[in-house]
Design an enzyme around this catalytic site. Structure first.
Site, PDB file in Angstrom:
ATOM      1  N   CYS A  72      63.025  12.066  93.595  1.00  0.00           N
ATOM      2  CA  CYS A  72      64.017  11.726  92.579  1.00  0.00           C
ATOM      3  C   CYS A  72      63.654  12.469  91.195  1.00  0.00           C
ATOM      4  O   CYS A  72      64.482  13.419  90.552  1.00  0.00           O
ATOM      5  CB  CYS A  72      64.443  10.608  92.263  1.00  0.00           C
ATOM      6  SG  CYS A  72      63.206   9.222  92.003  1.00  0.00           S
ATOM      7  N   HIS A 100      66.674   8.758  85.089  1.00  0.00           N
ATOM      8  CA  HIS A 100      65.271   9.076  84.787  1.00  0.00           C
ATOM      9  C   HIS A 100      65.173  10.175  83.808  1.00  0.00           C
ATOM     10  O   HIS A 100      66.260  11.095  83.608  1.00  0.00           O
ATOM     11  CB  HIS A 100      64.353   9.732  85.970  1.00  0.00           C
ATOM     12  CG  HIS A 100      64.237   8.677  86.995  1.00  0.00           C
ATOM     13  ND1 HIS A 100      64.435   7.422  86.819  1.00  0.00           N
ATOM     14  CD2 HIS A 100      63.759   9.248  88.422  1.00  0.00           C
ATOM     15  CE1 HIS A 100      63.863   6.817  88.217  1.00  0.00           C
ATOM     16  NE2 HIS A 100      63.776   7.704  88.822  1.00  0.00           N
TER      17      HIS A 100
END
Length: 242
Positions: free
Chosen positions: A12, A136
């Site tokens: 990710c 993130h």
């Protein structure tokens, strides 16, 4: 295209960085990438989300010192030590390897070279877990092969599929994790020249780690296989989420 078998979705933290950097690589090349991540706890699963919420409540509602809350999951699973994430930043995601980088950091290094098909790119990562539930954030420093004008870099990123330019510092516009949650896009901002390195550029990259970082990216891989005629109409695609 010639591969038959398992196709892995990238990590990710890697894939959102690739969305931001690929348009730069295509036009000016890349020599070096140094990235520091600020990763959400959802990357470690629902248990980590619940643990973070519990710890925050204990500190805020019950007056427990952040050092004294019981941690059972983060920074990594198994029989390793666990540390509080509430009001903390953990400079460890996954376990450490023999070279003192974590597996998460080595994933970013190895996958970047693989995705960009260029082993010559120097990549170094420091991955940090912070008490954010989803999305993130990354501080990315790059050095291009050719001098890249900042205005042209911004334009290239803005035109790249899946990337959204949010860069108007005069009006305090830059990517934020809370705004990225639920979006399939990758948001890029704070794009600026390094003060000393002629070919150095800094940027801030934010994306929902559960969508572009995982589920949506897996769907895009399947769609691409179908568009290229690499999946037979009667074949079955199986997804395994870990």
């Amino acid at each position: 295209d010639a591969h038959n078998g398992i196709i892995a979705c990238p990590n990710c933290s890697t894939i959102q960085m690739m969305v931001a950097l690929e348009p730069v690589r295509q036009k000016w090349g890349l020599d070096r990438i140094i990235v520091s991540t600020y990763q959400a706890v959802s990357g470690a699963g629902m248990g980590a989300i619940l643990e973070t919420q519990r710890e925050l409540k204990e500190v805020l509602n019950d007056g427990v010192n952040p050092r004294d809350v019981q941690a059972n999951i983060l920074p990594c699973g198994g029989d390793k030590k666990h540390f509080p994430i509430a009001f903390n930043a953990l400079a460890q995601i996954d376990v450490f390897t023999e070279n003192d980088y974590t597996y998460e950091e080595m994933k970013m290094t190895n996958e970047t070279k693989k995705i960009m098909e260029d082993d010559s790119i120097a990549v170094s990562a420091t991955c940090v877990r912070i008490p954010v539930l989803s999305a993130h954030s990354e501080s990315v420093y790059i050095e291009t092969k050719e001098v890249a004008p900042i205005d042209e870099v911004k334009a290239a990123i803005a035109a790249f599929p899946g990337a959204v330019l949010e860069d108007d510092v005069a009006n305090q516009v830059y990517p934020q994790a809370v705004n990225a949650v639920g979006s399939r896009d990758t948001f890029v901002g704070r794009i600026r020249k390094d003060l000393d390195a002629e070919k150095g550029i800094h940027m801030w990259v934010v994306s929902d780690n559960l969508l572009k970082g995982a589920a949506w990216n897996s769907v895009q891989i399947a769609e691409t296989l179908h568009e290229r005629g690499l999946v037979h109409p009667t074949s079955e695609l199986k997804f395994e989420l870990k």
